[in-house]
Structure formats: C-alpha cells, structure tokens
Design a protein around this motif. Structure first.
Motif, PDB file in Angstrom:
ATOM      1  N   LEU A   1       0.653  -1.170   0.186  1.00 23.32           N
ATOM      2  CA  LEU A   1       0.030  -0.061  -0.191  1.00 23.32           C
ATOM      3  C   LEU A   1       0.916   1.449   0.044  1.00 23.32           C
ATOM      4  O   LEU A   1       0.344   2.366  -0.336  1.00 23.32           O
ATOM      5  CB  LEU A   1      -0.839  -0.019   1.191  1.00 23.32           C
ATOM      6  N   GLY A   2       2.063   1.127   0.573  1.00 27.49           N
ATOM      7  CA  GLY A   2       3.095   2.254   0.585  1.00 27.49           C
ATOM      8  C   GLY A   2       3.596   2.721  -0.983  1.00 27.49           C
ATOM      9  O   GLY A   2       4.061   3.833  -1.020  1.00 27.49           O
ATOM     10  N   HIS A   3       3.445   1.885  -1.829  1.00 27.71           N
ATOM     11  CA  HIS A   3       3.903   2.203  -2.902  1.00 27.71           C
ATOM     12  C   HIS A   3       2.997   3.215  -3.712  1.00 27.71           C
ATOM     13  O   HIS A   3       1.729   3.191  -3.556  1.00 27.71           O
ATOM     14  CB  HIS A   3       3.736   0.966  -4.064  1.00 27.71           C
ATOM     15  N   ARG A   4       3.694   3.939  -4.396  1.00 24.94           N
ATOM     16  CA  ARG A   4       2.979   5.452  -4.874  1.00 24.94           C
ATOM     17  C   ARG A   4       2.044   4.834  -5.674  1.00 24.94           C
ATOM     18  O   ARG A   4       2.212   4.128  -6.513  1.00 24.94           O
ATOM     19  CB  ARG A   4       3.937   6.353  -5.505  1.00 24.94           C
ATOM     20  N   TRP A   5       0.759   5.517  -5.548  1.00 27.56           N
ATOM     21  CA  TRP A   5      -0.537   5.144  -6.367  1.00 27.56           C
ATOM     22  C   TRP A   5      -1.355   4.031  -6.015  1.00 27.56           C
ATOM     23  O   TRP A   5      -2.478   3.750  -6.371  1.00 27.56           O
ATOM     24  CB  TRP A   5      -0.296   5.222  -7.908  1.00 27.56           C
ATOM     25  N   SER A   6      -0.640   3.045  -5.302  1.00 26.34           N
ATOM     26  CA  SER A   6      -1.407   1.696  -5.045  1.00 26.34           C
ATOM     27  C   SER A   6      -3.103   2.110  -4.322  1.00 26.34           C
ATOM     28  O   SER A   6      -3.842   1.587  -4.669  1.00 26.34           O
ATOM     29  CB  SER A   6      -0.719   0.771  -3.992  1.00 26.34           C
ATOM     30  N   SER A   7      -2.743   2.884  -3.108  1.00 25.07           N
ATOM     31  CA  SER A   7      -3.932   3.147  -2.243  1.00 25.07           C
ATOM     32  C   SER A   7      -4.981   3.920  -3.367  1.00 25.07           C
ATOM     33  O   SER A   7      -6.238   3.731  -3.097  1.00 25.07           O
ATOM     34  CB  SER A   7      -3.664   3.858  -1.051  1.00 25.07           C
ATOM     35  N   GLY A   8      -4.526   5.023  -4.073  1.00 26.29           N
ATOM     36  CA  GLY A   8      -5.319   5.968  -5.053  1.00 26.29           C
ATOM     37  C   GLY A   8      -6.053   4.968  -5.745  1.00 26.29           C
ATOM     38  O   GLY A   8      -7.042   4.960  -6.292  1.00 26.29           O
ATOM     39  N   ILE A   9      -5.162   3.793  -6.465  1.00 29.10           N
ATOM     40  CA  ILE A   9      -5.926   2.935  -7.520  1.00 29.10           C
ATOM     41  C   ILE A   9      -7.059   2.163  -6.767  1.00 29.10           C
ATOM     42  O   ILE A   9      -8.204   1.941  -7.238  1.00 29.10           O
ATOM     43  CB  ILE A   9      -4.956   2.249  -8.089  1.00 29.10           C
ATOM     44  N   LEU A  10      -6.785   1.633  -5.546  1.00 23.93           N
ATOM     45  CA  LEU A  10      -7.785   0.977  -4.730  1.00 23.93           C
ATOM     46  C   LEU A  10      -9.034   1.703  -4.502  1.00 23.93           C
ATOM     47  O   LEU A  10     -10.154   1.260  -4.899  1.00 23.93           O
ATOM     48  CB  LEU A  10      -7.247   0.233  -3.545  1.00 23.93           C
ATOM     49  N   LEU A  11      -8.939   2.952  -4.151  1.00 21.46           N
ATOM     50  CA  LEU A  11     -10.022   3.852  -3.877  1.00 21.46           C
ATOM     51  C   LEU A  11     -10.850   4.305  -5.161  1.00 21.46           C
ATOM     52  O   LEU A  11     -11.901   4.122  -5.207  1.00 21.46           O
ATOM     53  CB  LEU A  11      -9.649   5.409  -3.205  1.00 21.46           C
ATOM     54  N   ALA A  12      -9.873   4.279  -6.259  1.00 20.45           N
ATOM     55  CA  ALA A  12     -10.629   4.871  -7.605  1.00 20.45           C
ATOM     56  C   ALA A  12     -11.468   3.463  -8.107  1.00 20.45           C
ATOM     57  O   ALA A  12     -12.585   3.702  -8.383  1.00 20.45           O
ATOM     58  CB  ALA A  12      -9.740   4.964  -8.544  1.00 20.45           C
ATOM     59  N   ILE A  13     -11.171   2.226  -7.706  1.00 21.81           N
ATOM     60  CA  ILE A  13     -11.867   1.142  -8.149  1.00 21.81           C
ATOM     61  C   ILE A  13     -13.043   1.039  -7.153  1.00 21.81           C
ATOM     62  O   ILE A  13     -14.352   0.635  -7.898  1.00 21.81           O
ATOM     63  CB  ILE A  13     -10.923  -0.246  -8.248  1.00 21.81           C
TER      64      ILE A  13
END
Length: 119
Positions: free
Chosen positions: A29-41
């Motif tokens: 989750l700390g990888h840049r963009w991972s959390s944002g991608i999960l939230l977008a989905i």
C-alpha cells in the motif's frame, strides 16, 4: 507462536509471522499510487483509462505496473472480454474490499491528526 491480544491501545504482542504479514501489506500500500488505485476502483472506476483519469498524476506506465502488483497480491480482479478491441475491467476482490474496510481506522486517524491544507 505468541498469542496476540488487541486492546484499546493496540497490539500488545505480535509474533514474527504476524509482523511479516503486516509489513508486506503496508509496503504494498505504501507504493506510490496503490491506495489511490484501490480507492478509484472502489468508487466505480473499472477501466484502465477511468482509473488513470481518477488518480491525478498517475501515468499509464505506473498504472499498468501497480495494477499488476495489486492483481498479483489478490486485491483486485482483472476481467478480459475478447471483443474488438479487447475490453479489460478491474474490480476489487473480496480480499481488496476487506482491506479497504480495515483501512477505515487509518483514514479516521488521518482526519484527526494530519494537518489540513493551509494549517
């Protein structure tokens, strides 16, 4: 294996395997963009272009890398429909939905303790 007890203050004891597992998911989750991608989905973006458009600053190249990582981790499902052109859609897996529910306390913590823009 050590017994783990959850109290109001947090984990009192954590064994090595529990620590390894927690570290693994936090690093993903700390990888840049991972959390944002999960939230977008989770908010309804299902196609690659929708995900990239929703996560501001995310490049196509990094989106492809992160989506593969999240799929490999079992957090998202990728469905390919053999049409012309091929249609690819992404959705949270049950594991991904469970992770987002587990992240709710972190979001609440951020609301309480992270400074707001302009503070």
């Amino acid at each position: 294996m050590t017994d783990t007890t959850r109290t109001l203050t947090g984990w009192e004891t954590v064994d090595d395997e529990q620590c390894r597992r927690a570290t693994s998911i936090v690093e993903l989750l700390g990888h840049r963009w991972s959390s944002g991608i999960l939230l977008a989905i989770s908010r309804g973006a299902t196609r690659f272009s929708e995900i990239v458009a929703t996560v501001h600053g995310l490049s196509d190249r990094l989106a492809a890398v992160r989506l593969r990582e999240l799929e490999h981790a079992g957090l998202i499902d990728r469905t390919v429909t053999p049409t012309t052109p091929v249609s690819v859609r992404y959705a949270l897996s049950p594991r991904g939905r469970d992770l987002l529910a587990a992240l709710q306390p972190l979001q609440e913590y951020g609301q309480r303790w992270e400074p707001q823009p302009g503070e």
